[in-house]
Each structure stands twice: as structure tokens, then as C-alpha cells.
Write an enzyme that holds these catalytic residues in place. Sequence first.
Site, PDB file in Angstrom:
ATOM      1  N   LYS A  26     -13.624   0.672  -2.437  1.00 58.19           N
ATOM      2  CA  LYS A  26     -14.513   0.916  -1.290  1.00 58.19           C
ATOM      3  C   LYS A  26     -15.802   1.577  -1.779  1.00 58.19           C
ATOM      4  O   LYS A  26     -16.909   1.181  -1.401  1.00 58.19           O
ATOM      5  CB  LYS A  26     -13.831   1.826  -0.257  1.00 58.19           C
ATOM      6  CG  LYS A  26     -12.777   1.142   0.608  1.00 58.19           C
ATOM      7  CD  LYS A  26     -12.335   2.044   1.773  1.00 58.19           C
ATOM      8  CE  LYS A  26     -11.298   1.362   2.653  1.00 58.19           C
ATOM      9  NZ  LYS A  26     -10.831   2.142   3.805  1.00 58.19           N
TER      10      LYS A  26
ATOM     11  N   HIS B 190       8.650 -26.689  -0.020  1.00 55.25           N
ATOM     12  CA  HIS B 190       8.004 -27.800  -0.719  1.00 55.25           C
ATOM     13  C   HIS B 190       6.872 -27.303  -1.602  1.00 55.25           C
ATOM     14  O   HIS B 190       5.982 -28.052  -1.980  1.00 55.25           O
ATOM     15  CB  HIS B 190       7.494 -28.818   0.311  1.00 55.25           C
ATOM     16  CG  HIS B 190       8.593 -29.292   1.211  1.00 55.25           C
ATOM     17  ND1 HIS B 190       9.365 -30.400   0.930  1.00 55.25           N
ATOM     18  CD2 HIS B 190       9.101 -28.759   2.355  1.00 55.25           C
ATOM     19  CE1 HIS B 190      10.281 -30.550   1.879  1.00 55.25           C
ATOM     20  NE2 HIS B 190      10.138 -29.561   2.752  1.00 55.25           N
TER      21      HIS B 190
ATOM     22  N   GLU C 273       0.827  -1.217   0.000  1.00 57.55           N
ATOM     23  CA  GLU C 273       0.000   0.000   0.000  1.00 57.55           C
ATOM     24  C   GLU C 273       0.855   1.257   0.000  1.00 57.55           C
ATOM     25  O   GLU C 273       0.457   2.286  -0.531  1.00 57.55           O
ATOM     26  CB  GLU C 273      -0.935   0.025   1.224  1.00 57.55           C
ATOM     27  CG  GLU C 273      -2.244  -0.694   0.973  1.00 57.55           C
ATOM     28  CD  GLU C 273      -3.321  -0.436   2.029  1.00 57.55           C
ATOM     29  OE1 GLU C 273      -3.086   0.292   3.004  1.00 57.55           O
ATOM     30  OE2 GLU C 273      -4.416  -0.994   1.872  1.00 57.55           O
TER      31      GLU C 273
HETATM   32  O1  PA5 Z   1      -3.514   1.125   6.053  1.00 58.86           O
HETATM   33  C1  PA5 Z   1      -4.610   1.603   5.875  1.00 58.86           C
HETATM   34  O2  PA5 Z   1      -4.818   2.826   5.964  1.00 58.86           O
HETATM   35  C2  PA5 Z   1      -5.793   0.706   5.553  1.00 58.86           C
HETATM   36  O3  PA5 Z   1      -5.413  -0.609   5.458  1.00 58.86           O
HETATM   37  C3  PA5 Z   1      -6.853   0.824   6.635  1.00 58.86           C
HETATM   38  O4  PA5 Z   1      -6.295   0.453   7.870  1.00 58.86           O
HETATM   39  C4  PA5 Z   1      -8.046  -0.059   6.305  1.00 58.86           C
HETATM   40  O5  PA5 Z   1      -8.557   0.257   5.050  1.00 58.86           O
HETATM   41  C5  PA5 Z   1      -9.145   0.099   7.354  1.00 58.86           C
HETATM   42  O6  PA5 Z   1      -9.546   1.442   7.446  1.00 58.86           O
HETATM   43  P1  PA5 Z   1     -10.323   1.964   8.696  1.00 58.86           P
HETATM   44  O7  PA5 Z   1      -9.429   1.917   9.866  1.00 58.86           O
HETATM   45  O8  PA5 Z   1     -10.740   3.371   8.363  1.00 58.86           O
HETATM   46  O9  PA5 Z   1     -11.532   1.074   8.872  1.00 58.86           O
END
Ligand code: PA5
Length: 469
Positions: A438, A324, A295
Amino acid sequence: MTKNSIHLYYKNVTSDVIGPEHGISKSQFEQLAQTTAPRIVELNRQRNAGQTPYRDLPYNETYPQQVKTMAQFIRQDCENFVVLGIGGSALGNIALQTALNPYMYNLDDKQRNGPRLFVFDNVDPHQFGSFLEWVGDKLDKTIFNVISKSGRTAETAAQMLVIFELIEKKLGPDGLKKQVIATADAKSGTLRKIADAAGLRTLEVPDGVGGRFSVLSPVGLLSAAVCGIDIDALLAGARAMDKRCSNEAFFENPAALNAAINWHYYTRGKHISVMMPYSYSLKDLSDWYRQLWAESLGKRFDLDGKEVCVGPTPVKALGTTDQHSQVQLYREGPNDKLFTFLQVAHFSRDVTIGPAPKTAPELDYLSAQPMSRLLNAEKTATEYALLHDKRPCLTVLFDALDASTVGQFIYLFEVTTSLAGLLFHINAYDQPAVELGKDATFALMDKPGTEALAEKIRPVATMDKAFLV
Ligand code: PA5
């Protein structure tokens, strides 16, 4: 704090070991040092300017205090602690639990120092339905920690709504106040609004800290403290690593070396980064790393707005299991990967291998040997085999596995990610590409206001039978 440390071993990416085509030569290392050193300075500047608030989490005194007070209260009467969250609001919790508590934690009361822990980071009706069936008559002994910065994440919201209904039905309206803790944005967002209106106990997701950088905040610390993990040692480990990762001398800074080596290989066509722990306990830390790396570094535009579509692909594997499964490909497939092994020098417990039956003297060599010796021998053997085929290998060596070394590891990879972001010249802290998915989910679930997007999605949402075989 323990004296245990983690170390980055990088000899096996050098040209001396794997040759000039795939290895990094002395002069290339000098070049990397020159390119990276100003980025270390820049990252230190950003940190001092308050632009990377995750860096200061190990020094925050309020959060651990709040967490410990809440954990103490929870541990009095709680048999099951359930985290509802996803992505950065779940992966750190899972990783800490797997790394620092026994494998049989949930099943064996004798090995458990706290309530059972469940982390739900999905909306699978089969999985969640089975859990609901089990927990239905244990709700008064179960605490739910809903973690969401935004509160609008569909998965977490859906789980929360199911649990709210169940608790209200079985325990009455006051049940929520007793059984639910919300970890939410301090001031705004849907979860904060719900929590305040319902009078829930809350902790905060720190401002400016993205989910994937939040494990050392109340997001990751509460479930850890509730389950008996020493969060002070975890944070002390992170602080110790902070000193090493702030060092502006490139060859002394493990995050700088790690980022530079990863970046070097990416720019030379090795776009896949495999993390392979030789420790079951560390397997979920590579899951946590996978999100952090993907990310943060997978970006379409660079900081100048130029389209670059850049980003290494993180892959997790587990030693010895994946020897394996994957190693055939890793050795003889394309030489497009950098391998990072995680190795534990001293295991806190060991198992001695039993005697071989007389009918199988060929197994004698295993008898009376510690299992840890076999595991680490297999790591070295795999590394040797990969080096034989000129595949670059890094190792993160843990003196031992404890809260301090896990804290060091987390911080090392967070700072590595920040420095890699600077080398790739991208913003490592946003995730714009996650948003469309989303929003499309909202549209497909008929959320008011998303009709236009729902219309655009229609051709994808309806399967074309002509292509359905
Ligand atoms: O790293 C990030 O920002 C995302 O993975 C969020 O943690 C994830 O989308 C969950 O978001 P939220 O905490 O708003 O529910």
C-alpha cells in the site's frame, strides 16, 4: 429460522479411508483433541474478554436495524446499487449476492428483488470506464456505497473520487448527499472525515473488526438487505453456529475439527488447502474464504516473535468446472493438498435433463434426470477418485442453500480461522505484509512524504532492458 443446517463430514481424512501415510489415525485424532481443546477454551476466554469483537456481530441489534432502515429508504427509488470497496470491504458483499440471489439477478427484472448490484473491487480503467459510460445518465437512480475502514486505500479512494466528480458535475453539490452512503470507521479515518464534511449518510465499520471478519456488520449487510437478502436469517444462522463453535468438546465442535485437521495436514507438508464448491452459488464464498485464510494465517512471525513464515495456501476451484482443469493435477500431482468440498443436499430449484436424440442412445442415461443429481454425482465421483489416490477430503454439507446456512458457513470459517491462528501460534487478526505494498503504491503515485520510499523502489520501478526479451 429454517431448520436447515450445515455439517462437516470428515471421515475421508481418516486413515481407515486413505491409509496411514496420508490419513489421520484414531490416536492422532485423540492427540489433536488434546492439543485443540485448550485453544477452544482460550478462544472462548478471548471472546468473553472482548478481544474478538467479530464474534458478537450476530447479536448486535443496532446494526441490522440501521441497515434495514437505510435499505428500505434506498429500495424506494434506486435502480442500481454500487459498492466501492476492496478486500474485506467487498468480498463478503459479492459472496452473499452470488450465494443468495439468482444468477440472472442483474439482468432479469422478474428475478430481481431490489436494485441491480455492482461491486467494484479493482481500479481497472477498462472495467470502470465501461461502467461509467453505462451509469452516466442513470446517476439519480444509482446509490454508491463507499466502504473503507481507513479511507486511505488507494483503490477505493480513486473510485470514490471519480464518482464524486461525476455526481457533482451532473447532479450538483447536493447530489453526493443523496447518492452516496459511506461505511467508515465510527470516529476516525479519511472516509469518516470526508463523509462528515460532505454530510453523507453513513454506517460504521465496527471497532476492532478487521475487514475480512466484517461481513456480518454493516459492511456486508447493507448491500445484502438492499438486494432483498434476509439478513435476520443470515445472522440467526451465525448465532446457531456460534453455539456449536463455542462447544469445548472437540469432537462436537465443527470449527475445532476443521481447524485441527487443516493444521495437522499443514504440519505434515500438505500446505495447500483447496476449497471446491459444487454449487455455482457458493463459488464466491470460496473467494471470501481465500482472503480470510490467507491474510489471517500467512505470517512471518509467531506470537513469541520467532520467524516462522507459516501459512497454508488457499486455492479456490469450482465443481464441476475445474474437474476439467485441475483434477488431473489434484490426483496425480504432489499429494500436498487438503480438499474441502462444499455440497448442497437439496437445491431450491432444479432442471430436468431432456430426452436424448435417437442418434445418440449413449446419452439416454441422462434423460429425465435432475441436473442436481448429476452435479452431486460428479462431486462424489471426484471425491472417490481423489480418495483412490489417497488425497484427504473434507465436505461441508449444506442441507439447503439459504440465508441461515450461509450465515452458518461464514461463522464456521471465521471461528475456524481464529482457532487455526491459535494452533499456528500466530496473530490471525493483523496483516502487516499488506502495508508495504500500500505504501509503495503511494510512493509510485507521488504522494507527498513518500519520496524516500520512492527512491528505494526506483530499481524495481524501472525495467532493466537487458532482461526484456
Ligand atoms: O481484511 C482486511 O483488513 C483488508 O482486506 C481490508 O478490508 C482492505 O485492505 C480494505 O481496507 P479498507 O477498508 O481500510 O479500505
